[in-house]
Design a protein around this motif. Structure first.
Motif, PDB file in Angstrom:
ATOM      1  N   ILE A  68       0.859  -1.184   0.000  1.00  0.00           N
ATOM      2  CA  ILE A  68       0.000   0.000   0.000  1.00  0.00           C
ATOM      3  C   ILE A  68       0.893   1.230   0.000  1.00  0.00           C
ATOM      4  CG2 ILE A  68      -1.735   1.329   1.256  1.00  0.00           C
ATOM      5  CD1 ILE A  68      -2.678  -1.270   2.541  1.00  0.00           C
ATOM      6  N   ALA A  78      -2.683   0.638  -4.115  1.00  0.00           N
ATOM      7  CA  ALA A  78      -2.360  -0.687  -3.570  1.00  0.00           C
ATOM      8  C   ALA A  78      -2.103  -1.651  -4.703  1.00  0.00           C
ATOM      9  CB  ALA A  78      -3.514  -1.187  -2.700  1.00  0.00           C
ATOM     10  N   LEU A 240      -8.870  -0.392  -2.364  1.00  0.00           N
ATOM     11  CA  LEU A 240      -8.974  -0.846  -0.984  1.00  0.00           C
ATOM     12  C   LEU A 240     -10.379  -0.604  -0.427  1.00  0.00           C
ATOM     13  CD1 LEU A 240      -5.582   0.521   0.381  1.00  0.00           C
ATOM     14  CD2 LEU A 240      -6.087  -1.801  -0.373  1.00  0.00           C
ATOM     15  N   PHE A 253      -7.235  -4.305   2.718  1.00  0.00           N
ATOM     16  CA  PHE A 253      -6.903  -4.926   1.436  1.00  0.00           C
ATOM     17  C   PHE A 253      -8.010  -5.916   1.074  1.00  0.00           C
ATOM     18  CE2 PHE A 253      -2.869  -4.454  -0.874  1.00  0.00           C
ATOM     19  CZ  PHE A 253      -3.166  -5.168  -2.020  1.00  0.00           C
TER      20      PHE A 253
END
Length: 531
Positions: A68, A78, A240, A253
């Protein structure tokens, strides 16, 4: 505040930049990269490459990676660098080979390594110095050899009886035995491989002579990998999920990781209000463990490759879902529930870097088990991970094995925002423990006000890792001494862990004072540094 009359680590405070990793060589590499003009991405890549040499049991270019990136203006990016199953690998093939599950040391457990594709994307799109510069310190260390650190030696000795593959014996043992603390171990073949990648690019790993060696080694071990499988490997930028918690926004995540389980645990604890009390009270630990059981039950039942999951993953984080789980917890007694984790171990490296421009990188790279599949290429010195052992052989399960599919992953990089700006870059490694570890760390830090180092120092517990529902819980000795008897009285089957549970790093960004506050877990050989 730290008690200076007891053993411990001081929290690191920095004015410009900071890094925290699980090995001192890697942390120093990150700082040196920053001072040479690199940004946090350069530093993270250099540290990760170094960890492949100094913690070879945990990570390497034959593994997977997630990261990230949080920019100072609140923009977040990410990357999912987890590999896919070979295009010809099916449940029927695994069963025809005589297996009811994928053995952790078989070639069928080796999904196509995704780490280098993620490194490539990060270096090309987000770094200042490029991948060749990031790989150089690791290549130099692999050529000259590095002394084996104490925790590395501990893990190496434990894994040594399984290092029977010819490549593993050649590259990962000293005359058939594990090296001891302080022994200097070079990796000349791996150094050559990494130098080719540095000079010719990551395609040199996924095509050409290196790929031919990788595929030949896997096929000799019973795999059905092809050059096409390697040539088509890729990493992906992903969006995300977000979870509100005590005035902060936790970035989550998405699947195929288990990350959703962490806010599920936190949400249950918050709904019950257990964090309004004492840090290590029996009640807090009991509620935490019951919340872990429920979060992991949902994980085991619902999480896999997002393309195979029913519904929207964000629905699992709804208030209705969390309150329903919390309501099922008996606050006085352990409630039986089939929710022990089916993924285990502590075989990962996590690191974090924040640079002087405020870019925060949360980065995790792994072989899964110690030395992964224990299959190592003799020519190129690459250790293959065994992430595919997490697949299920139930065709109706979201995590069922299928060609070109990603398995459920334990890896979780963590990031927290406050007022739309990054305020905490963190991670807690440890296989299945990671989601529970994230929740414990965040609760210690955000609910109880502990700085990152102190929050990492708090003793830990987890579900017993024997794959049997309700088989019990494991406690580190420092926690056993405090709440062991009280948990047993509440119906928990309590066991001593016998080893550290997980390991983590964290950097808090104090925007008001303009300082970085960093910590690194005492459970490994690492440290935090800043300047």
């Amino acid at each position: 505040m730290r008690d200076f009359e007891r053993p411990g680590r001081s929290t690191v405070f920095a004015a410009n930049a900071a890094a925290a990793t699980s090995h001192s060589f890697a942390t120093l590499t990150a700082i040196e990269t920053l001072k040479a003009g690199g940004n946090a991405v350069d530093a993270a890549l250099a540290a990760s490459a170094m960890l492949a040499i100094v913690e070879p049991q945990m990570t390497g270019i034959g593994g997977d990676c997630f990261a990230i990136l949080a920019h100072p203006d609140g923009r977040v990016e990410a990357i999912n660098g987890s590999g896919r199953a070979p295009s010809a690998l099916t449940i029927e093939k695994v069963r025809a080979d005589g297996f009811d599950e994928i053995p952790a040391t078989s070639a069928h457990a080796v999904t196509i390594p995704g780490a280098l594709r993620a490194w490539e994307m990060l270096a090309k799109e987000k770094s200042k110095l490029g991948l060749a510069r990031a790989l150089k310190p690791a290549i130099d260390a692999a050529r000259r050899g590095v002394p084996v650190a104490p925790r590395v030696a501990f893990d190496w000795a434990k894994a040594a009886p399984e290092l029977s593959h010819p490549g593993a014996v050649k590259h990962l043992t000293l005359g058939g035995h594990a090296p001891q603390t302080g022994d200097r171990v070079p990796f000349p073949a791996l150094a050559d491989t990494m130098e080719i990648i540095a000079n010719d690019g990551v395609d040199a790993f996924y095509t050409g002579e290196i790929a031919e060696d990788l595929v030949a080694t896997l096929r000799a071990a019973g795999g059905i990998h092809t050059l096409g499988d390697f040539a088509t490997a890729k990493a992906d930028w992903v969006d995300l999920l977000r979870f509100p918690y005590r005035g902060h926004e936790i970035l989550v995540f998405p699947p195929n990781t288990q990350a959703i389980a962490a806010p599920l645990i936190l949400g249950q604890m918050d709904a019950i209000g257990v964090d309004n009390g004492t840090l290590l009270s029996p009640n807090r630990v009991h509620i935490y463990l019951e919340a872990v059981r429920r979060g992991y039950a949902l994980r085991n039942d619902r999480i896999g490759d997002p393309e195979a999951m029913p519904g929207d993953p964000s629905e699992l984080l709804s208030t209705q879902m969390i309150n329903g789980l919390a309501a099922s917890i008996d606050q006085e007694r352990h409630t039986p529930i089939a929710a022990t984790p089916d993924l285990s171990g502590s075989h990962t490296v996590y690191l974090t870097v924040v640079d002087r421009d405020g870019l925060a990188v949360s980065f995790i790279n792994s072989l899964f088990s110690e030395f992964g599949s224990k299959i190592v290429t003799e020519k190129t010195g690459v250790t293959f991970h065994n992430r595919g052992s997490a697949f299920r052989l139930d065709p109706d399960h979201p995590n069922a094995l299928a060609p070109n599919k990603r398995p459920l992953h334990t890896l979780i990089p963590g990031m927290v925002l406050k007022d739309a700006r990054p305020t905490l870059s963190y991670g807690v490694m440890g296989g299945a423990y990671q989601a529970a570890g994230h929740a414990w760390f965040l609760s210690n830090h955000l609910a109880h006000g502990l700085d990152p180092q102190t929050a990492l120092d708090v003793p830990r517990c987890f579900l017993a890792d024997d794959k049997q529902p309700n088989a019990g819980v494991i406690l580190e000795s420092a926690l056993m001494n405090v709440v062991g008897e009280a948990l047993a009285a509440r119906g928990h089957h309590v066991h001593a862990s016998g080893k550290p549970i997980g390991c983590g790093q964290g950097i808090r960004i104090d925007h008001k004072r303009g300082v970085l506050i960093a910590g690194s877990d005492h459970r490994k050989d690492g440290c935090a540094l800043g300047y």
